[in-house]
Each structure stands twice: as C-alpha cells, then as structure tokens.
Design a protein around this motif. Structure first.
Motif, PDB file in Angstrom:
ATOM      1  N   THR A 121       0.840  -1.257  -0.059  1.00  0.00           N
ATOM      2  CA  THR A 121       0.049  -0.032   0.085  1.00  0.00           C
ATOM      3  C   THR A 121       0.859   1.183   0.042  1.00  0.00           C
ATOM      4  O   THR A 121       2.080   1.137   0.261  1.00  0.00           O
ATOM      5  N   LEU A 122       0.430   2.302  -0.424  1.00  0.00           N
ATOM      6  CA  LEU A 122       1.022   3.453  -0.393  1.00  0.00           C
ATOM      7  C   LEU A 122       1.175   3.972   0.973  1.00  0.00           C
ATOM      8  O   LEU A 122       0.663   3.942   1.921  1.00  0.00           O
ATOM      9  N   GLU A 123       2.570   4.546   1.306  1.00  0.00           N
ATOM     10  CA  GLU A 123       2.854   5.035   2.363  1.00  0.00           C
ATOM     11  C   GLU A 123       2.269   6.260   2.761  1.00  0.00           C
ATOM     12  O   GLU A 123       1.805   7.004   2.061  1.00  0.00           O
ATOM     13  N   ARG A 124       1.531   6.542   4.116  1.00  0.00           N
ATOM     14  CA  ARG A 124       0.879   7.329   4.505  1.00  0.00           C
ATOM     15  C   ARG A 124       1.473   8.370   5.653  1.00  0.00           C
ATOM     16  O   ARG A 124       2.049   7.549   6.554  1.00  0.00           O
ATOM     17  N   ASN A 125       1.086   9.464   5.773  1.00  0.00           N
ATOM     18  CA  ASN A 125       1.616  10.333   6.653  1.00  0.00           C
ATOM     19  C   ASN A 125       0.587  10.575   7.808  1.00  0.00           C
ATOM     20  O   ASN A 125      -0.631  11.471   7.331  1.00  0.00           O
ATOM     21  N   VAL A 126       0.514   9.899   8.939  1.00  0.00           N
ATOM     22  CA  VAL A 126      -0.355  10.206   9.826  1.00  0.00           C
ATOM     23  C   VAL A 126       0.383  11.131  11.111  1.00  0.00           C
ATOM     24  O   VAL A 126       1.174  10.456  11.795  1.00  0.00           O
ATOM     25  N   ALA A 127      -0.091  12.211  11.133  1.00  0.00           N
ATOM     26  CA  ALA A 127       0.176  13.209  11.930  1.00  0.00           C
ATOM     27  C   ALA A 127       1.814  13.167  12.213  1.00  0.00           C
ATOM     28  O   ALA A 127       2.369  13.135  13.425  1.00  0.00           O
ATOM     29  N   GLY A 128       2.578  13.285  10.914  1.00  0.00           N
ATOM     30  CA  GLY A 128       3.959  13.371  10.989  1.00  0.00           C
ATOM     31  C   GLY A 128       4.552  11.838  11.001  1.00  0.00           C
ATOM     32  O   GLY A 128       5.947  11.916  10.986  1.00  0.00           O
ATOM     33  N   PHE A 129       3.865  10.912  11.242  1.00  0.00           N
ATOM     34  CA  PHE A 129       4.582   9.445  11.398  1.00  0.00           C
ATOM     35  C   PHE A 129       4.183   8.755  10.040  1.00  0.00           C
ATOM     36  O   PHE A 129       3.214   8.858   9.463  1.00  0.00           O
ATOM     37  N   LYS A 130       5.104   8.071   9.374  1.00  0.00           N
ATOM     38  CA  LYS A 130       5.158   7.421   8.175  1.00  0.00           C
ATOM     39  C   LYS A 130       4.556   5.841   8.498  1.00  0.00           C
ATOM     40  O   LYS A 130       5.221   4.965   9.028  1.00  0.00           O
ATOM     41  N   SER A 131       3.207   5.863   8.072  1.00  0.00           N
ATOM     42  CA  SER A 131       2.645   4.518   8.226  1.00  0.00           C
ATOM     43  C   SER A 131       3.044   3.467   6.828  1.00  0.00           C
ATOM     44  O   SER A 131       2.414   4.069   5.776  1.00  0.00           O
ATOM     45  N   GLN A 132       3.597   2.550   6.912  1.00  0.00           N
ATOM     46  CA  GLN A 132       4.193   2.090   5.823  1.00  0.00           C
ATOM     47  C   GLN A 132       3.360   0.624   5.231  1.00  0.00           C
ATOM     48  O   GLN A 132       3.229   0.096   4.237  1.00  0.00           O
ATOM     49  N   VAL A 133       2.574   0.243   6.414  1.00  0.00           N
ATOM     50  CA  VAL A 133       1.469  -1.252   6.214  1.00  0.00           C
ATOM     51  C   VAL A 133       0.265  -0.779   6.784  1.00  0.00           C
ATOM     52  O   VAL A 133       0.180  -0.041   7.688  1.00  0.00           O
ATOM     53  N   LEU A 134      -0.777  -1.740   6.160  1.00  0.00           N
ATOM     54  CA  LEU A 134      -1.993  -1.481   6.780  1.00  0.00           C
ATOM     55  C   LEU A 134      -2.381  -2.822   7.608  1.00  0.00           C
ATOM     56  O   LEU A 134      -2.390  -3.976   7.020  1.00  0.00           O
ATOM     57  N   CYS A 135      -2.555  -2.652   8.885  1.00  0.00           N
ATOM     58  CA  CYS A 135      -2.728  -3.874   9.657  1.00  0.00           C
ATOM     59  C   CYS A 135      -4.304  -4.434   9.410  1.00  0.00           C
ATOM     60  O   CYS A 135      -5.079  -3.436   9.373  1.00  0.00           O
ATOM     61  N   LEU A 136      -4.373  -5.353   9.343  1.00  0.00           N
ATOM     62  CA  LEU A 136      -5.822  -6.083   9.145  1.00  0.00           C
ATOM     63  C   LEU A 136      -6.611  -6.404  10.459  1.00  0.00           C
ATOM     64  O   LEU A 136      -6.169  -7.065  11.205  1.00  0.00           O
ATOM     65  N   GLY A 137      -7.734  -5.826  10.511  1.00  0.00           N
ATOM     66  CA  GLY A 137      -8.627  -6.163  11.729  1.00  0.00           C
ATOM     67  C   GLY A 137      -9.955  -6.154  11.220  1.00  0.00           C
ATOM     68  O   GLY A 137     -10.224  -5.747  10.030  1.00  0.00           O
ATOM     69  N   MET A 138     -10.791  -6.492  12.263  1.00  0.00           N
ATOM     70  CA  MET A 138     -12.418  -6.454  11.993  1.00  0.00           C
ATOM     71  C   MET A 138     -12.757  -5.978  13.007  1.00  0.00           C
ATOM     72  O   MET A 138     -12.388  -5.854  14.173  1.00  0.00           O
ATOM     73  N   ASP A 139     -14.006  -5.033  12.783  1.00  0.00           N
ATOM     74  CA  ASP A 139     -14.686  -4.234  13.806  1.00  0.00           C
ATOM     75  C   ASP A 139     -15.769  -5.060  14.425  1.00  0.00           C
ATOM     76  O   ASP A 139     -16.304  -6.180  14.130  1.00  0.00           O
ATOM     77  N   ASP A 140     -16.073  -4.819  15.859  1.00  0.00           N
ATOM     78  CA  ASP A 140     -17.067  -5.498  16.698  1.00  0.00           C
ATOM     79  C   ASP A 140     -18.268  -4.397  16.385  1.00  0.00           C
ATOM     80  O   ASP A 140     -18.201  -3.391  15.709  1.00  0.00           O
ATOM     81  N   ALA A 141     -19.356  -4.849  17.346  1.00  0.00           N
ATOM     82  CA  ALA A 141     -20.470  -3.870  17.357  1.00  0.00           C
ATOM     83  C   ALA A 141     -20.390  -2.627  17.653  1.00  0.00           C
ATOM     84  O   ALA A 141     -21.100  -1.588  17.641  1.00  0.00           O
ATOM     85  N   MET A 142     -19.019  -2.270  18.585  1.00  0.00           N
ATOM     86  CA  MET A 142     -19.032  -0.849  19.135  1.00  0.00           C
ATOM     87  C   MET A 142     -17.993  -0.020  18.042  1.00  0.00           C
ATOM     88  O   MET A 142     -17.179   0.853  18.808  1.00  0.00           O
ATOM     89  N   SER A 143     -17.630  -0.827  17.145  1.00  0.00           N
ATOM     90  CA  SER A 143     -16.475  -0.080  16.041  1.00  0.00           C
ATOM     91  C   SER A 143     -15.406  -0.131  16.590  1.00  0.00           C
ATOM     92  O   SER A 143     -14.434   0.688  16.411  1.00  0.00           O
ATOM     93  N   ARG A 144     -14.736  -1.095  17.365  1.00  0.00           N
ATOM     94  CA  ARG A 144     -13.615  -1.364  18.088  1.00  0.00           C
ATOM     95  C   ARG A 144     -12.793  -2.272  16.853  1.00  0.00           C
ATOM     96  O   ARG A 144     -13.377  -3.213  16.703  1.00  0.00           O
ATOM     97  N   ALA A 145     -11.598  -2.187  16.692  1.00  0.00           N
ATOM     98  CA  ALA A 145     -10.950  -2.846  15.691  1.00  0.00           C
ATOM     99  C   ALA A 145      -9.937  -4.006  16.393  1.00  0.00           C
ATOM    100  O   ALA A 145      -9.334  -3.591  17.583  1.00  0.00           O
ATOM    101  N   TRP A 146     -10.366  -5.079  16.085  1.00  0.00           N
ATOM    102  CA  TRP A 146      -9.742  -6.376  16.605  1.00  0.00           C
ATOM    103  C   TRP A 146      -8.818  -7.029  15.578  1.00  0.00           C
ATOM    104  O   TRP A 146      -9.362  -7.097  14.276  1.00  0.00           O
ATOM    105  N   LEU A 147      -7.534  -7.378  15.774  1.00  0.00           N
ATOM    106  CA  LEU A 147      -6.596  -7.888  14.751  1.00  0.00           C
ATOM    107  C   LEU A 147      -7.165  -9.240  14.196  1.00  0.00           C
ATOM    108  O   LEU A 147      -7.848 -10.234  15.191  1.00  0.00           O
ATOM    109  N   VAL A 148      -6.864  -9.453  13.149  1.00  0.00           N
ATOM    110  CA  VAL A 148      -7.094 -10.819  12.447  1.00  0.00           C
ATOM    111  C   VAL A 148      -6.117 -11.778  12.710  1.00  0.00           C
ATOM    112  O   VAL A 148      -4.965 -11.285  12.805  1.00  0.00           O
ATOM    113  N   ASP A 149      -6.400 -12.899  13.353  1.00  0.00           N
ATOM    114  CA  ASP A 149      -5.427 -14.119  13.692  1.00  0.00           C
ATOM    115  C   ASP A 149      -4.858 -14.922  12.741  1.00  0.00           C
ATOM    116  O   ASP A 149      -5.819 -15.112  11.737  1.00  0.00           O
ATOM    117  N   VAL A 150      -3.752 -15.695  12.968  1.00  0.00           N
ATOM    118  CA  VAL A 150      -3.401 -16.686  12.122  1.00  0.00           C
ATOM    119  C   VAL A 150      -3.296 -17.884  12.925  1.00  0.00           C
ATOM    120  O   VAL A 150      -2.717 -17.971  14.023  1.00  0.00           O
TER     121      VAL A 150
END
Length: 172
Positions: free
Chosen positions: A65-94
């Motif tokens: 994915t393209l590198e994103r600048n988040v408040a001056g921080f270079k975010s280089q990868v996108l972590c994969l998670g899924m939301d719960d009913a309260m819109s909290r993101a939980w990591l996808v497990d292996v």
C-alpha cells in the motif's frame, strides 16, 4: 482482487502511544522477515487498551500500500482487523501461528503461493470493501475459499476472525 494485494504475516515488535493522532492509535513496528521491519499507525487502543497485549503478536498486514503520513508519522503497512458492534478494531489472527510464518504470503486455500509477482495495489478502497465472510467457525472466506498462509512443509494456517468481530470487511 486478492492477486493485487500482497498480504503478509508479521510480528508486532514494538508498540508506542500515538497522542498526535486524531483518533486513538498506536505506532507499531512490524517484523515481516529477518531483516525487514515496517511501521504502521493502527487504531487499536479501544480494543487493546493495554498496548503490551499487542507486543509479539502474530498478525497480518497489507504491505503493498502507499505510505501514509499520519500526524507526521510514516505508516508503511496496513494492519488487518475487523470491527465489533462498538466499532472497535480487533486484529485478524493466524491459526497456530509461530515465528516460522513471519513473512509468509496470505493466499486463498489451494492457490499456488509462488504464482508470480504481485501487482501494485491499484485501488485501496476496493480492497477495504471486499466481501469477506466470517463463517461460523471463524474462517475468513473470499469467493467461498478460506484465506490463510502455507508453512514451509505445505501446511495451511487459516486466518481467523476475531470472536468479537461482526463486520464483513477487513480494515485498519
């Protein structure tokens, strides 16, 4: 669409608070191989208020994915998670993940891991809106096939949806 996405298994090796972010987030360092470390801004504090619970966690992330600048921080990868009913993101497990899977490429079960070079991701929005189905046994399915990663001996380790997840999309 999955052929355009390079999704790899990683291990979170550092977690820092990220007070400059607009939404609650952590700064993560993710090891994707013996000499490859990338960083990510991830909105996991609501689901994981104790950042130490993320340390050394095996997870999956989108790496082309393209590198994103988040408040001056270079975010280089996108972590994969899924939301719960309260819109909290939980990591996808292996499933049965260990360090030997770090760097492994996520594929559809039955697909050839060495299917050639990965195309650059053209449309991140299309990926984020893939119709991912969470089956009753927490399998993550795409077009009726399980997503997972093969180990060196050819064993398949499926991706597992968080128990808390309710959405049909993968994000973060």
């Amino acid at each position: 669409m999955l052929s355009k996405c390079e999704i790899r298994v990683g291990k979170i090796i550092n977690v820092e608070e990220f007070p400059k972010a607009r939404k609650p987030a952590y700064k993560l360092k993710v090891m994707l191989g013996s000499d490859l470390v990338k960083q990510s801004s991830a909105q996991f504090p609501p689901a994981y208020p104790d950042r130490a619970s993320l340390l050394n966690r095996i997870m999956v992330c989108l790496v082309n994915t393209l590198e994103r600048n988040v408040a001056g921080f270079k975010s280089q990868v996108l972590c994969l998670g899924m939301d719960d009913a309260m819109s909290r993101a939980w990591l996808v497990d292996v499933e049965n993940a260990g360090d030997e899977l770090i760097g492994g490429r996520v594929v559809l079960e039955g697909d050839n891991v060495d299917s050639g070079p990965v195309d650059p991701l053209e449309d991140l929005d299309a990926f984020l809106n893939l119709n991912i189905v969470k089956a009753e046994n927490r399998d993550i399915l795409l077009d009726g096939k399980r997503l997972g990663v093969y180990d060196i001996s050819g064993g398949f380790h499926r991706l597992v949806a968080p128990e808390e997840a309710v959405t049909g999309t993968i994000l973060h």
